[in-house]
Design an enzyme around this catalytic site. Structure first.
Site, short mmCIF file in Angstrom:
data_model
loop_
_atom_site.label_atom_id
_atom_site.label_comp_id
_atom_site.label_asym_id
_atom_site.label_seq_id
_atom_site.Cartn_x
_atom_site.Cartn_y
_atom_site.Cartn_z
N GLY A 69 -26.46 -14.81 5.10
CA GLY A 69 -26.02 -16.19 4.90
C GLY A 69 -27.23 -17.09 4.75
O GLY A 69 -28.32 -16.63 4.35
N SER A 70 -27.05 -18.35 5.09
CA SER A 70 -28.13 -19.31 4.88
C SER A 70 -29.23 -19.13 5.93
O SER A 70 -28.99 -18.68 7.05
CB SER A 70 -27.57 -20.73 4.96
OG SER A 70 -26.98 -20.92 6.22
N GLU B 3 -32.69 -23.80 -2.89
CA GLU B 3 -31.76 -23.02 -3.71
C GLU B 3 -30.64 -23.92 -4.23
O GLU B 3 -30.04 -24.67 -3.47
CB GLU B 3 -31.09 -21.96 -2.83
CG GLU B 3 -31.95 -20.76 -2.56
CD GLU B 3 -31.15 -19.68 -1.87
OE1 GLU B 3 -30.99 -18.60 -2.43
OE2 GLU B 3 -30.67 -19.94 -0.74
N GLU C 265 -30.32 -11.30 6.37
CA GLU C 265 -30.52 -11.45 4.92
C GLU C 265 -30.23 -12.91 4.61
O GLU C 265 -29.08 -13.32 4.62
CB GLU C 265 -29.54 -10.56 4.13
CG GLU C 265 -29.63 -9.09 4.44
CD GLU C 265 -30.90 -8.44 3.93
OE1 GLU C 265 -31.69 -9.10 3.22
OE2 GLU C 265 -31.12 -7.27 4.27
N LEU C 266 -31.29 -13.67 4.33
CA LEU C 266 -31.12 -15.12 4.26
C LEU C 266 -31.40 -15.64 2.85
O LEU C 266 -31.27 -14.92 1.88
CB LEU C 266 -32.03 -15.77 5.31
CG LEU C 266 -31.86 -15.18 6.73
CD1 LEU C 266 -32.87 -15.74 7.69
CD2 LEU C 266 -30.45 -15.40 7.25
N CYS D 19 -27.89 -14.56 -3.29
CA CYS D 19 -29.18 -14.86 -2.66
C CYS D 19 -30.34 -14.35 -3.51
O CYS D 19 -31.44 -14.86 -3.40
CB CYS D 19 -29.22 -14.31 -1.24
SG CYS D 19 -28.73 -12.61 -1.16
N LYS E 224 -17.17 -10.57 11.47
CA LYS E 224 -16.55 -11.89 11.28
C LYS E 224 -16.87 -12.30 9.83
O LYS E 224 -17.96 -12.79 9.54
CB LYS E 224 -17.15 -12.89 12.29
CG LYS E 224 -16.26 -14.07 12.66
CD LYS E 224 -15.95 -15.00 11.52
CE LYS E 224 -17.21 -15.74 11.08
NZ LYS E 224 -17.00 -16.52 9.84
P1 ADP Z 1 -23.14 -20.27 3.14
O1 ADP Z 1 -24.09 -21.42 3.14
O2 ADP Z 1 -23.42 -19.22 2.14
O3 ADP Z 1 -21.69 -20.64 3.27
P2 ADP Z 1 -23.44 -19.83 5.92
O4 ADP Z 1 -24.75 -19.38 6.42
O5 ADP Z 1 -23.00 -21.21 6.20
O6 ADP Z 1 -23.48 -19.47 4.39
O7 ADP Z 1 -22.28 -18.87 6.41
C1 ADP Z 1 -22.34 -17.48 6.39
C2 ADP Z 1 -21.48 -16.95 7.50
O8 ADP Z 1 -21.94 -17.50 8.72
C3 ADP Z 1 -20.01 -17.30 7.41
O9 ADP Z 1 -19.27 -16.18 7.93
C4 ADP Z 1 -19.86 -18.49 8.34
O10 ADP Z 1 -18.58 -18.61 8.91
C5 ADP Z 1 -20.85 -18.11 9.42
N1 ADP Z 1 -21.40 -19.25 10.17
C6 ADP Z 1 -21.82 -20.43 9.71
N2 ADP Z 1 -22.31 -21.18 10.71
C7 ADP Z 1 -22.21 -20.45 11.85
C8 ADP Z 1 -22.57 -20.65 13.23
N3 ADP Z 1 -23.15 -21.77 13.64
N4 ADP Z 1 -22.31 -19.65 14.10
C9 ADP Z 1 -21.73 -18.49 13.68
N5 ADP Z 1 -21.40 -18.25 12.42
C10 ADP Z 1 -21.62 -19.20 11.50
#
Ligand code: ADP
Length: 488
Positions: free
Chosen positions: A240-241, A391, A262-263, A296, A184
């Site tokens: 992601g975050s 960050e 990987e956060l 990151c 996804k």
């Molecule tokens: P960023 O802050 O870099 O945008 P996120 O962590 O918000 O990173 O998003 C990274 C990925 O996680 C994206 O593919 C986003 O759609 C997905 N995502 C964000 N929130 C959720 C959630 N609660 N459940 C599943 N996927 C999520």
């Protein structure tokens, strides 16, 4: 210019998602728009998957698993090698898709493609080296073996900042190991992901082995719940975050999935008095301004020793002010837009907070139109300022002065983050001492371009779990099975 006109092969612009080897619409029939962050203009629209689509994709990955797993490593390696070759042949189109939906300058997008496909090449080779062990038995009538087998159906949730590399770094080891996967991609950058999928199909990767679901921000949460909750899924890989990483890890707990995360990074960039100043400046500029600071492993805290501090600030400000900000497709542009308006607001808040608390703005500090932000240097940053704790994810170099090594170590280690750190010194003993004391998964010593397919990428503390790339990366997608053979 329309995106399809920029591509050599318009067929790589996919506006359906990939499930079971077929290009499909969402079951609901709905779509969402993809915009160019440099102009705000819509460039495509893709299906908006919901929970039911996620279940269908897992069904497909589950059906494809037995035959993909049953191939020899050598057979999988050959197919993956074809995929690698096709990715290389379409490198320019992939770079165009990355720049169009993510905004980074085209040259950086080309570098991302080169970096990203290296994982496909590497793990295609590793597919042939998934070895087990014959263990020395403590009993004369037993033989003991450890086998390494594919973990099963995997899912990946990936971010927008490296739309190609964050996918290949996960999908390539999964496929090499004999797993099938549902990806996804981030809602901002689905197009690169779908092009990767098209090339996988052309390479002969069987339907259902790689499935790619696109969903907007709200639906990503619903899709994520299914992907992390379905008991048939054995492994989640997420970049992601830290905040979303925590949510997904919690969701995986109910079915005890293996997780690779990987956060956030919040990396320190440390320059000692005895450093090669120009080397440190080059390293800082390239690590910090790559992707407008949206990485990151981007340095987010600059600690510069008192004796070199003023020269460092003067030089980096001069170099920063000379960089060109603009549309990633314009020649000569060094820094593209941030991903969206929210990102600009966050960067501005960090800058304003630092100045309000007494830091000095040396250059930049202002947003441009849409998502652009000037390369910014701030001196006199203290621990109390938000940019020292969180960050910024933008083109901002906030410099803090330090006096001693002991003082530096007390501030450089962070209770939450531990992804990457950079240190510049010409003193070999100090380099070892500080590198060993820094609590991070990756350390650049007089080097800032540290990531490649051979190196283990990953963090400690709340920056993540597991490693990507390298000879270790495939372990995330393997289970160990022990055989005890009685000789009666
Ligand atoms: P960023 O802050 O870099 O945008 P996120 O962590 O918000 O990173 O998003 C990274 C990925 O996680 C994206 O593919 C986003 O759609 C997905 N995502 C964000 N929130 C959720 C959630 N609660 N459940 C599943 N996927 C999520």
């Amino acid at each position: 210019m329309k995106l399809s006109e920029r591509l050599k092969e318009a067929g790589l612009l996919k506006q359906h998602f990939l499930c079971d080897g077929q290009w499909q619409a969402a079951l609901s029939g709905t779509q969402f728009a993809v915009a160019d962050p440099a102009t705000g203009v819509q460039i495509a629209s893709v299906p908006n998957a919901e929970a039911a689509d996620a279940t269908v994709a897992i069904d497909a990955a589950e059906r494809a698993l037995p035959s993909w797993r049953a191939l020899t490593g050598k057979q999988r390696a050959r197919t993956m090698r074809r995929w690698y070759d096709l990715l290389c042949e379409s490198a320019e189109d992939l770079a165009v898709l990355i720049s169009a939906e993510e905004g980074k300058p085209l040259n950086e997008a080309r570098a991302e493609v080169e970096y990203g496909v290296s994982f496909v090449e590497w793990f295609a080779e590793e597919a042939k080296r998934i070895d087990g062990d014959v263990l020395q038995s403590p009993h004369s009538d037993k033989r003991l073996l450890a086998l390494r087998q594919p973990i099963g159906v995997c899912v990946s949730i990936t971010p927008w900042n490296f739309p190609l590399a964050m996918i290949t770094r996960k999908v390539a080891p999964a496929l090499a190991a004999g797993c099938t996967i549902v990806v996804k991609p981030a809602e901002q950058t689905p197009l690169t992901a779908l092009a990767i999928g098209e090339l996988a199909l052309r390479a002969g990767i069987p339907g259902g082995v790689l499935n790619i679901l696109t969903a907007d921000s709200a639906n990503s949460v619903l899709v994520g719940e299914v992907l992390t909750g379905d008991p048939r899924v054995a492994h989640l890989s997420f970049t992601g975050s830290t905040e979303v990483g925590r949510i997904l890890m919690r969701q995986c707990a109910s079915t005890i999935k293996k997780v690779s995360l990987e956060l956030g990074g919040h990396a320190p960039f440390i320059v000692f008095d005895d450093a090669d100043l120009e080397g440190a400046i080059e390293g800082a500029l390239s690590a910090k301004y790559r992707n407008a600071g949206q990485a990151c492993i981007s340095p987010n805290r600059f600690y510069v020793q008192a004796g070199i501090h003023d020269r460092f600030v003067a030089r980096i400000s001069e170099r920063s002010a000379a960089l060109r900000v603009g549309n990633g497709f314009d020649p000569g542009v060094n820094i593209g837009p941030l991903i969206d308006a929210q990102a600009v607001t966050k960067v501005q808040q960090h800058v304003d907070d630092a100045i309000r608390q007494g830091a000095q703005l040396v250059t930049g500090g202002k947003p441009g139109e849409l998502g652009f932000f000037q390369p910014t240097v701030i001196a006199g940053v203290t621990h109390a300022m938000v940019m020292s704790r969180e960050e910024t994810f933008g083109p901002v170099i906030g410099v803090a002065r330090f006096e001693t090594e002991a003082e530096l170590l007390a501030i450089a280690n962070h209770k939450e983050y531990g992804l990457a750190a950079y240190l510049y010194t010409r003193d070999l003993a100090r380099a070892w001492r500080v590198a060993e004391a820094l609590e991070f998964g990756m350390i650049g010593i007089n080097a800032s371009a540290i990531s490649n397919e051979v190196a283990p990428f990953g963090g400690v503390k709340q920056s993540g779990l597991g490693r990507e790339g390298s000879k270790y990366g495939i372990d995330e997608y393997l289970e160990m099975k022990y055989l005890c053979v009685g000789l009666q």
